[in-house]
Write an enzyme that holds these catalytic residues in place. Sequence first.
Site, short mmCIF file in Angstrom:
data_model
loop_
_atom_site.label_atom_id
_atom_site.label_comp_id
_atom_site.label_asym_id
_atom_site.label_seq_id
_atom_site.Cartn_x
_atom_site.Cartn_y
_atom_site.Cartn_z
N MET A 8 75.32 55.26 38.35
CA MET A 8 75.32 54.71 39.70
C MET A 8 74.05 55.16 40.41
SD MET A 8 79.32 55.12 40.79
CE MET A 8 79.08 54.10 42.24
N GLN A 68 69.87 55.02 29.99
CA GLN A 68 69.89 53.58 30.27
C GLN A 68 68.50 53.08 30.70
OE1 GLN A 68 71.76 51.38 33.79
NE2 GLN A 68 73.32 51.09 32.20
N CYS A 98 72.73 45.20 36.93
CA CYS A 98 72.36 45.64 38.27
C CYS A 98 72.21 44.45 39.22
CB CYS A 98 71.05 46.43 38.24
SG CYS A 98 70.51 46.98 39.87
N HIS A 168 81.30 44.98 33.36
CA HIS A 168 81.70 45.16 34.76
C HIS A 168 82.27 43.81 35.19
CE1 HIS A 168 80.55 46.62 39.06
NE2 HIS A 168 81.59 45.80 39.09
N GLY A 200 85.16 48.51 36.45
CA GLY A 200 85.29 47.88 37.76
C GLY A 200 86.61 48.10 38.44
N GLU A 201 86.59 48.68 39.64
CA GLU A 201 87.77 48.86 40.50
C GLU A 201 88.87 49.71 39.87
OE1 GLU A 201 88.20 47.87 43.85
OE2 GLU A 201 86.04 47.66 43.55
N GLY A 223 83.62 54.67 37.60
CA GLY A 223 82.47 54.82 38.48
C GLY A 223 82.88 55.48 39.79
N ARG A 224 82.92 54.68 40.86
CA ARG A 224 83.23 55.24 42.17
C ARG A 224 84.60 55.91 42.21
NH1 ARG A 224 82.78 50.31 45.95
NH2 ARG A 224 83.55 49.31 44.04
#
Length: 327
Positions: A8, A68, A98, A168, A200-201, A223-224
Amino acid sequence: MTLLLAPMEGLLDFVLRDVLTRVGGVDRCVSEFIRITGTLLPDKVFLRIMPELRNGSRTLAGVPVRAQLLGSDPASMADNAARLAALGPEGIDLNFGCPAKVVNRHGGGAALLQEPERIAAVVAAVRRAVPAHLPVSAKMRLGYNDTALSLECAQAMEAGGACEIVVHARTKADGYRPPAYWELIPAIREAVRVPVVANGEIWTVQDAQRCRAVSGCSALMLGRGMVADPGLARAIRMADAGGAESVDEAVAWPVLVPHIARFWELVCSDLEPRQRAGRLKQWLNLLRRRFPEAEQAYQQVRTINDQRVITAWVGALGQGSEQVVGR
């Protein structure tokens, strides 16, 4: 089950990778993208973005980190991949996801999802340029403006030699708005023969379980959700092992506080002074999603920029001061 920690830009860098992998549950990390624009980068650029290269391509907790690269010119990507490979990364991942405008405007990241042939050329060039034992993987979104080319893009990555594809489950146009369309991943899985990872999510254990059920993927990239709840990977593993009753306490706030102190120590030693206070506030802001105590901590520190004052604040936080954590 494999759990990966996502790259990220501007958030999940080597400092946070160190802290989150100390918490545990993560099998592999991916670095933030190293942008390739046509020149051969010096070693110091690779080492600055991914200092784990000095530690056998592992975080200090021992978790492998894959480097990456982001770029659109096959020859330049190949030259830089070869130079990077000499530094001993665990593998090389290629960014085709991205959504940043400045990246897409120059033909990188998600912009390449409009050109499957170019994707195949980039992957193949990198695959040829690095030793055969070195994994080359790729990360994609479902598409640029729509999902029409998602299968072709995944097949192009496989044809070029990618050994794994992270999806993603949103398009570039979707940005980071929920939901993630996990239900579109099975078609991609069926279109290729290499492992596919869903991303994702994924914010909770329940999200992870639903994502695996809907996507059919046994491997997930966090991720988040992992930044907001550093115990998420451990909690997912505990739930799989039948320990659902203790999932909520996989990493409770008192356990997390020493990791926040470690994070601040690394920020102060490794980042520019102007970045330090902002990085702590950025993480506390995300932690508010999961921990009521983080809300209290964030409100106390959000207007402070003096490093010495924050250092004292972090020290008091670690001592369990009622004044600091509002208990």
